[in-house]
Design a protein around this motif. Sequence first.
Motif, PDB file in Angstrom:
ATOM      1  N   ALA A  44      17.083 -62.692 121.098  1.00 55.61           N
ATOM      2  CA  ALA A  44      16.133 -63.104 120.067  1.00 55.61           C
ATOM      3  C   ALA A  44      15.697 -61.838 119.333  1.00 55.61           C
ATOM      4  N   PHE A  45      15.859 -61.820 118.013  1.00 52.84           N
ATOM      5  CA  PHE A  45      15.494 -60.651 117.216  1.00 52.84           C
ATOM      6  C   PHE A  45      14.023 -60.303 117.425  1.00 52.84           C
ATOM      7  N   ALA A  46      13.735 -58.997 117.628  1.00 51.96           N
ATOM      8  CA  ALA A  46      12.354 -58.550 117.813  1.00 51.96           C
ATOM      9  C   ALA A  46      11.926 -57.551 116.734  1.00 51.96           C
ATOM     10  N   ALA A  47      12.816 -56.590 116.374  1.00 53.73           N
ATOM     11  CA  ALA A  47      12.410 -55.579 115.391  1.00 53.73           C
ATOM     12  C   ALA A  47      13.607 -54.823 114.852  1.00 53.73           C
ATOM     13  N   LYS A  48      13.438 -54.300 113.643  1.00 51.38           N
ATOM     14  CA  LYS A  48      14.413 -53.428 112.983  1.00 51.38           C
ATOM     15  C   LYS A  48      13.644 -52.185 112.543  1.00 51.38           C
ATOM     16  N   ILE A  49      14.014 -51.018 113.087  1.00 54.51           N
ATOM     17  CA  ILE A  49      13.269 -49.776 112.852  1.00 54.51           C
ATOM     18  C   ILE A  49      14.192 -48.748 112.213  1.00 54.51           C
ATOM     19  N   ARG A  50      13.752 -48.107 111.150  1.00 56.77           N
ATOM     20  CA  ARG A  50      14.556 -47.045 110.522  1.00 56.77           C
ATOM     21  C   ARG A  50      14.710 -45.870 111.487  1.00 56.77           C
ATOM     22  N   THR A  51      15.935 -45.383 111.646  1.00 54.22           N
ATOM     23  CA  THR A  51      16.150 -44.273 112.575  1.00 54.22           C
ATOM     24  C   THR A  51      15.845 -42.916 111.958  1.00 54.22           C
ATOM     25  N   GLU A  52      15.757 -42.849 110.625  1.00 54.19           N
ATOM     26  CA  GLU A  52      15.487 -41.553 110.014  1.00 54.19           C
ATOM     27  C   GLU A  52      14.012 -41.176 110.040  1.00 54.19           C
ATOM     28  N   SER A  53      13.197 -42.005 110.676  1.00 51.41           N
ATOM     29  CA  SER A  53      11.790 -41.686 110.804  1.00 51.41           C
ATOM     30  C   SER A  53      11.626 -40.356 111.539  1.00 51.41           C
ATOM     31  N   PRO A  54      10.797 -39.441 111.023  1.00 50.50           N
ATOM     32  CA  PRO A  54      10.643 -38.144 111.673  1.00 50.50           C
ATOM     33  C   PRO A  54       9.858 -38.205 112.981  1.00 50.50           C
ATOM     34  N   TYR A  55       9.207 -39.338 113.257  1.00 49.20           N
ATOM     35  CA  TYR A  55       8.404 -39.430 114.471  1.00 49.20           C
ATOM     36  C   TYR A  55       8.594 -40.798 115.114  1.00 49.20           C
ATOM     37  N   MET A  56       9.037 -40.797 116.366  1.00 52.61           N
ATOM     38  CA  MET A  56       9.143 -42.044 117.109  1.00 52.61           C
ATOM     39  C   MET A  56       8.832 -41.749 118.574  1.00 52.61           C
ATOM     40  N   PHE A  57       7.942 -42.541 119.137  1.00 51.17           N
ATOM     41  CA  PHE A  57       7.571 -42.385 120.536  1.00 51.17           C
ATOM     42  C   PHE A  57       7.545 -43.774 121.166  1.00 51.17           C
ATOM     43  N   THR A  58       8.231 -43.945 122.293  1.00 40.61           N
ATOM     44  CA  THR A  58       8.315 -45.242 122.962  1.00 40.61           C
ATOM     45  C   THR A  58       7.966 -45.077 124.427  1.00 40.61           C
ATOM     46  N   TRP A  59       7.229 -46.041 124.974  1.00 39.11           N
ATOM     47  CA  TRP A  59       6.914 -46.014 126.391  1.00 39.11           C
ATOM     48  C   TRP A  59       6.792 -47.444 126.900  1.00 39.11           C
ATOM     49  N   THR A  60       6.838 -47.601 128.216  1.00 38.53           N
ATOM     50  CA  THR A  60       6.719 -48.931 128.811  1.00 38.53           C
ATOM     51  C   THR A  60       5.479 -49.010 129.689  1.00 38.53           C
ATOM     52  N   ASP A  61       4.926 -50.205 129.758  1.00 36.16           N
ATOM     53  CA  ASP A  61       3.819 -50.512 130.655  1.00 36.16           C
ATOM     54  C   ASP A  61       4.383 -51.489 131.678  1.00 36.16           C
ATOM     55  N   VAL A  62       4.752 -50.974 132.843  1.00 36.93           N
ATOM     56  CA  VAL A  62       5.411 -51.780 133.871  1.00 36.93           C
ATOM     57  C   VAL A  62       4.508 -52.907 134.348  1.00 36.93           C
ATOM     58  N   ASN A  63       3.227 -52.654 134.501  1.00 32.28           N
ATOM     59  CA  ASN A  63       2.302 -53.676 134.992  1.00 32.28           C
ATOM     60  C   ASN A  63       2.200 -54.885 134.061  1.00 32.28           C
ATOM     61  N   ARG A  64       2.355 -54.653 132.773  1.00 29.72           N
ATOM     62  CA  ARG A  64       2.272 -55.746 131.801  1.00 29.72           C
ATOM     63  C   ARG A  64       3.643 -56.143 131.253  1.00 29.72           C
ATOM     64  N   ALA A  65       4.712 -55.483 131.756  1.00 27.36           N
ATOM     65  CA  ALA A  65       6.083 -55.749 131.282  1.00 27.36           C
ATOM     66  C   ALA A  65       6.146 -55.642 129.758  1.00 27.36           C
ATOM     67  N   THR A  66       5.629 -54.514 129.230  1.00 29.62           N
ATOM     68  CA  THR A  66       5.523 -54.319 127.793  1.00 29.62           C
ATOM     69  C   THR A  66       6.193 -53.021 127.372  1.00 29.62           C
ATOM     70  N   LEU A  67       6.909 -53.064 126.254  1.00 27.37           N
ATOM     71  CA  LEU A  67       7.479 -51.876 125.635  1.00 27.37           C
ATOM     72  C   LEU A  67       6.644 -51.562 124.399  1.00 27.37           C
ATOM     73  N   TRP A  68       6.129 -50.337 124.316  1.00 25.40           N
ATOM     74  CA  TRP A  68       5.325 -49.901 123.179  1.00 25.40           C
ATOM     75  C   TRP A  68       6.111 -48.874 122.383  1.00 25.40           C
ATOM     76  N   SER A  69       6.034 -48.933 121.069  1.00 28.52           N
ATOM     77  CA  SER A  69       6.671 -47.942 120.202  1.00 28.52           C
ATOM     78  C   SER A  69       5.731 -47.588 119.058  1.00 28.52           C
ATOM     79  N   VAL A  70       5.685 -46.310 118.728  1.00 27.98           N
ATOM     80  CA  VAL A  70       4.949 -45.828 117.569  1.00 27.98           C
ATOM     81  C   VAL A  70       5.966 -45.125 116.681  1.00 27.98           C
ATOM     82  N   VAL A  71       6.031 -45.543 115.413  1.00 28.04           N
ATOM     83  CA  VAL A  71       6.972 -44.957 114.466  1.00 28.04           C
ATOM     84  C   VAL A  71       6.166 -44.444 113.290  1.00 28.04           C
ATOM     85  N   GLY A  72       6.408 -43.210 112.886  1.00 28.23           N
ATOM     86  CA  GLY A  72       5.665 -42.632 111.774  1.00 28.23           C
ATOM     87  C   GLY A  72       6.585 -42.034 110.740  1.00 28.23           C
ATOM     88  N   GLY A  73       6.035 -41.757 109.610  1.00 26.88           N
ATOM     89  CA  GLY A  73       6.798 -41.139 108.533  1.00 26.88           C
ATOM     90  C   GLY A  73       5.978 -40.055 107.863  1.00 26.88           C
TER      91      GLY A  73
END
Length: 92
Positions: free
Chosen positions: A52-81
């Motif tokens: 199921a499609f969730a997101a499309k993110i530009r890869t040329e972004s100069p800032y990308m940080f991703t982490w997971t929250d195992v307790n909540r089964a969540t993937l977090w991402s911050v993308v900046g330009g």
Amino acid sequence: MADNQSTQTRPEFTWLFLATPKHHPECSPVVLRIDAHSEETARAAFPGWALAFAAKIRTESPYMFTWTDVNRATLWSVVGGEIKSPVGVHNA
């Protein structure tokens, strides 16, 4: 040594999908992430998964940080330009 790729050979987008294995549809979905030029190419990389499609993110972004929250089964991402100020405008 760092590997430099031109923008013509590097995929333009990171695709995120919520996915379950086709042979275990009762499983909780997981997030699958892949770099590809198109959604069709990205989906083709996961033939054994129901996607199921969730997101499309530009890869040329100069800032990308991703982490997971195992307790909540969540993937977090911050993308900046980069924000460029108009000529004559200065930040204090």
